[in-house]
Design a protein around this motif. Structure first.
Motif, PDB file in Angstrom:
ATOM      1  N   GLY A  77       0.800  -1.145   0.077  1.00  0.00           N
ATOM      2  CA  GLY A  77       0.131  -0.002  -0.137  1.00  0.00           C
ATOM      3  C   GLY A  77       0.912   1.279   0.037  1.00  0.00           C
ATOM      4  O   GLY A  77       0.332   2.375   0.521  1.00  0.00           O
ATOM      5  N   THR A 113      -0.514   4.247  -2.195  1.00  0.00           N
ATOM      6  CA  THR A 113      -1.804   4.521  -1.561  1.00  0.00           C
ATOM      7  C   THR A 113      -1.431   5.454  -0.662  1.00  0.00           C
ATOM      8  O   THR A 113      -2.133   6.447  -0.253  1.00  0.00           O
ATOM      9  CB  THR A 113      -2.851   3.414  -1.305  1.00  0.00           C
ATOM     10  OG1 THR A 113      -3.048   2.495  -2.327  1.00  0.00           O
ATOM     11  CG2 THR A 113      -4.157   3.654  -0.555  1.00  0.00           C
ATOM     12  N   LYS A 143      -2.350   9.377   0.130  1.00  0.00           N
ATOM     13  CA  LYS A 143      -3.095  10.003   1.208  1.00  0.00           C
ATOM     14  C   LYS A 143      -2.484  10.990   2.244  1.00  0.00           C
ATOM     15  O   LYS A 143      -3.106  11.923   2.731  1.00  0.00           O
ATOM     16  CB  LYS A 143      -3.714   8.832   2.222  1.00  0.00           C
ATOM     17  CG  LYS A 143      -4.549   7.829   1.380  1.00  0.00           C
ATOM     18  CD  LYS A 143      -5.532   8.546   0.657  1.00  0.00           C
ATOM     19  CE  LYS A 143      -6.250   7.465  -0.313  1.00  0.00           C
ATOM     20  NZ  LYS A 143      -7.209   6.520   0.531  1.00  0.00           N
ATOM     21  N   ALA A 203      -6.653   6.150  -6.524  1.00  0.00           N
ATOM     22  CA  ALA A 203      -6.163   4.604  -6.105  1.00  0.00           C
ATOM     23  C   ALA A 203      -5.155   4.404  -7.263  1.00  0.00           C
ATOM     24  O   ALA A 203      -5.441   4.744  -8.447  1.00  0.00           O
ATOM     25  CB  ALA A 203      -7.283   3.649  -5.905  1.00  0.00           C
ATOM     26  N   LYS A 236      -3.479  -1.588   6.304  1.00  0.00           N
ATOM     27  CA  LYS A 236      -4.535  -2.390   5.947  1.00  0.00           C
ATOM     28  C   LYS A 236      -5.147  -3.161   7.151  1.00  0.00           C
ATOM     29  O   LYS A 236      -5.340  -4.495   7.384  1.00  0.00           O
ATOM     30  CB  LYS A 236      -4.137  -3.735   5.032  1.00  0.00           C
ATOM     31  CG  LYS A 236      -3.443  -2.954   3.864  1.00  0.00           C
ATOM     32  CD  LYS A 236      -3.077  -3.953   2.821  1.00  0.00           C
ATOM     33  CE  LYS A 236      -2.696  -3.681   1.360  1.00  0.00           C
ATOM     34  NZ  LYS A 236      -2.406  -4.537   0.443  1.00  0.00           N
ATOM     35  N   HIS A 263     -14.568   5.267  -1.872  1.00  0.00           N
ATOM     36  CA  HIS A 263     -13.073   5.078  -2.427  1.00  0.00           C
ATOM     37  C   HIS A 263     -12.036   5.674  -1.747  1.00  0.00           C
ATOM     38  O   HIS A 263     -10.754   5.607  -2.243  1.00  0.00           O
ATOM     39  CB  HIS A 263     -13.215   5.449  -3.922  1.00  0.00           C
ATOM     40  CG  HIS A 263     -14.092   4.976  -4.869  1.00  0.00           C
ATOM     41  ND1 HIS A 263     -14.410   3.718  -5.003  1.00  0.00           N
ATOM     42  CD2 HIS A 263     -14.999   5.700  -5.336  1.00  0.00           C
ATOM     43  CE1 HIS A 263     -15.398   3.562  -5.817  1.00  0.00           C
ATOM     44  NE2 HIS A 263     -15.852   4.617  -6.264  1.00  0.00           N
ATOM     45  N   SER A 273      -5.358   2.543   8.103  1.00  0.00           N
ATOM     46  CA  SER A 273      -5.647   2.050   6.908  1.00  0.00           C
ATOM     47  C   SER A 273      -5.465   2.999   5.842  1.00  0.00           C
ATOM     48  O   SER A 273      -6.380   4.052   5.848  1.00  0.00           O
ATOM     49  CB  SER A 273      -6.895   1.260   6.975  1.00  0.00           C
ATOM     50  OG  SER A 273      -7.451   1.090   5.588  1.00  0.00           O
ATOM     51  N   ILE A 323      -5.940   3.202   2.491  1.00  0.00           N
ATOM     52  CA  ILE A 323      -7.254   2.984   1.641  1.00  0.00           C
ATOM     53  C   ILE A 323      -8.482   3.929   1.971  1.00  0.00           C
ATOM     54  O   ILE A 323      -9.164   4.336   1.387  1.00  0.00           O
ATOM     55  CB  ILE A 323      -7.407   1.636   1.182  1.00  0.00           C
ATOM     56  CG1 ILE A 323      -8.284   1.577  -0.067  1.00  0.00           C
ATOM     57  CG2 ILE A 323      -8.239   0.749   2.205  1.00  0.00           C
ATOM     58  CD1 ILE A 323      -7.679   2.111  -1.533  1.00  0.00           C
ATOM     59  N   THR A 324      -8.836   3.575   3.370  1.00  0.00           N
ATOM     60  CA  THR A 324      -9.966   4.316   3.961  1.00  0.00           C
ATOM     61  C   THR A 324      -9.646   5.377   4.764  1.00  0.00           C
ATOM     62  O   THR A 324     -10.504   6.309   5.326  1.00  0.00           O
ATOM     63  CB  THR A 324     -10.657   3.350   5.040  1.00  0.00           C
ATOM     64  OG1 THR A 324      -9.690   2.752   6.086  1.00  0.00           O
ATOM     65  CG2 THR A 324     -11.041   2.102   4.391  1.00  0.00           C
TER      66      THR A 324
END
Length: 538
Positions: A23, A26, A30, A43, A141, A196, A256, A258-259
């Motif tokens: 990640g 990613t 962020k 992403a 993650k 997303h 995380s 991604i979130t």
């Protein structure tokens, strides 16, 4: 505090290291999102109607969803200047990552919650430890099921041999991952997911003893959190900034990317405890960032970042002094002064003119062929910074030009792409056809070279893999070298610097050739002359 000292204190220059697919890109996106550098995070595996990752600027990166080249992302956040060095995650491009780490003052080690410490992470951690680079750990993650935070901390300490101190603590994991607990502020950060993960995640921040915490967590989750906190408060390591900066202790953050859970908390803490620009070892002394004389070194060269101009950029890390546009500096390798015109601030593929810069900053210099990897630039005297070493290729192939009418483009493309330092170029002078031999660390580099020759230079090529696995650089009498019979298991070649070398297909044949030719030295490194002290430092 002087203005120069203030500017140094504001800088944070760091790289993100990880195993592929942990990640990294990613997280990079962020950090840019929360740092205000971009408004919408894209992403890596974006759909057609989504943005591509800012740091993945090369067309092949966008197609494959992988990072295969380093880039620099400079942005300001909370009165700090961050120089984020995004590095390739793929093992085939580890040489690029190793060189980029020479320009970093710290590293963020990214670990997959579900997979723990992986092979590439161990390799890169070892490089950081060897260089004394402080390491900050982000366990990513947490929205996936894993072995649990306590087990992960144990794995970090057992596998990597470094003590860890959790700066925050996850509340649940997998689908039940709700947020993190900030140990220093004793506050609970509860997040809500956004589509997303492209925008900031809404967050509720409450003191741990606030009764409203019970409204958001189940009794089981709250009890587990309190029990875990009690355990790590009693049995865990205490935070010690001196040990962190010495590379003996790694602060650990959970989240995380991604979130967006935990990203802002990590970024804010990193600004407070991350190191400012550090001194660098030179050939005969240590150069401190507070020194008034300007010094810097080139750690990366990249061709064709701008497809409209097809120029080359040399990435220079400033070590000391103040950089100013159009300043004149010494170029010790060339033995003459040069003027640094058209300096650029880099943000992925985007650039803007840079008027001034300070220690820790990365400056893009338009490379008209006068910069090599490892070059030192200084305002006076001669200096050579240590750390930029060549990497031995492990795979070899003959590259044939299939676009006969574009021979000059083929030749130019090969030279410029090899200037980047990820591909070595050799020539077999005894071969009937003088097709170049490429040497790389990993197979994917061959694919990248062919793709870039096609897309950036309009040249179709054919690649013929060779069976050799070892290269040695030769030292000996010219006539004796010319008379050696190498046999079918080795091939004599010349390097780009017109120095003799030999490609060999096994360690057994290497030993055989050494025994048969006792007067010839078989050196492992291309820069053996400098390392043995028989030539001037570059």
């Amino acid at each position: 505090m002087s203005n120069h000292a203030q500017e140094i204190a504001r800088r944070r220059t760091f790289a993100i290291i990880s195993h592929p697919d942990a990640g990294k890109t990613t997280l990079t996106e962020k950090l840019l999102l929360y740092g205000g550098a971009i408004q919408l995070a894209g992403a890596v595996t974006a759909r057609k109607n989504q943005r591509k990752a800012t740091s993945d600027w090369m067309e092949l990166e966008k197609q494959r969803g992988i990072s295969i080249t380093s880039t620099v992302l400079q942005f300001e956040y909370r009165d700090h200047v961050l120089n984020l060095l995004d590095t390739p995650g793929h093992d085939d491009f580890s040489a690029d990552t190793y060189r980029t780490l020479t320009a970093a003052d710290s590293a963020v080690m990214l670990i997959d919650n579900a997979k723990g410490v992986e092979a590439q992470t161990k390799k890169l951690f070892a490089v950081c430890r060897q260089r004394g680079i402080p390491i900050f750990t982000f366990i990513n993650k947490l929205d996936h099921e894993g072995i649990g935070p306590l087990a992960l901390l144990t794995e970090v300490e057992d596998v990597l041999g470094i003590k860890s101190v959790p700066m925050n603590w996850p509340i649940g994991q997998g689908r039940q991952f709700r947020g993190v607990y900030d140990r220093r502020a004793r506050q609970v950060h509860l997040f809500q997911r956004v589509a997303h993960g492209s925008e900031r995640a809404p967050v509720i921040v409450l003191d741990l003893d606030d009764p409203r915490v019970a409204e958001h967590l189940t009794p089981e989750d709250l009890k587990t959190l309190c029990d875990d906190i009690d355990l790590i408060d009693i049995a865990g390591e205490e935070f010690d900034l001196d040990r962190v900066l010495a590379g003996e202790l790694t602060p650990v953050f959970f989240g995380s990317a991604i979130t967006n859970f935990g990203v802002e908390l990590f970024l804010n803490d990193f600004l407070q405890i991350g190191p400012a620009p550090a001194p660098r070892e030179a050939s005969d002394r240590v150069v401190g960032p507070e020194e008034p004389a300007f010094t810097g070194f080139v750690f990366k060269i990249q061709a064709n970042m701008d497809p409209n101009h097809r120029d080359r950029i040399a990435f220079m890390r400033i070590v000391s002094g103040k950089f100013e546009k159009d300043m004149q500096v010494n170029h010790p390798r060339l033995g003459k002064p040069i003027r640094l015109t058209r300096p650029q601030r880099l943000f992925g593929q985007e650039r803007e003119t840079m008027e001034e810069a300070y220690p820790g900053d990365i400056v893009g210099l338009t490379n008209v062929g006068i910069f090599n990897l490892g070059d030192t630039l200084c305002s006076n005297g001669e200096l050579h910074f240590e750390g930029i070493s060549p990497f031995n290729p492990e795979m070899f192939a003959v590259l044939t030009n299939r676009s006969v009418d574009r021979f000059k483009h083929f030749e130019k493309g090969i030279q410029q792409l090899c200037d980047e330092g990820l591909t070595d170029l050799f020539l077999d002078t005894s071969a009937h056809r003088r097709d170049p031999i490429l040497g790389v660390v990993g197979k994917l580099q061959f694919e990248v070279i062919q793709h870039r020759l096609k897309s950036e230079y309009g040249v179709d090529t054919l690649l013929e893999p060779l069976s050799y696995e070892i290269i040695r650089y030769l030292e000996g009498d010219e006539r004796e070298l010319a008379s050696i019979y190498w046999g079918s298991n080795a091939r004599a070649v010349l390097t780009r610097q017109n120095k003799p070398a030999v490609l060999i297909n096994s360690t057994w044949h290497l030993q055989y050739l050494q025994d048969k030719n006792p007067n010839v030295q078989f050196h492992e490194r291309a820069d053996w002359e400098r390392t043995t002290g028989t030539a001037l430092r570059r």
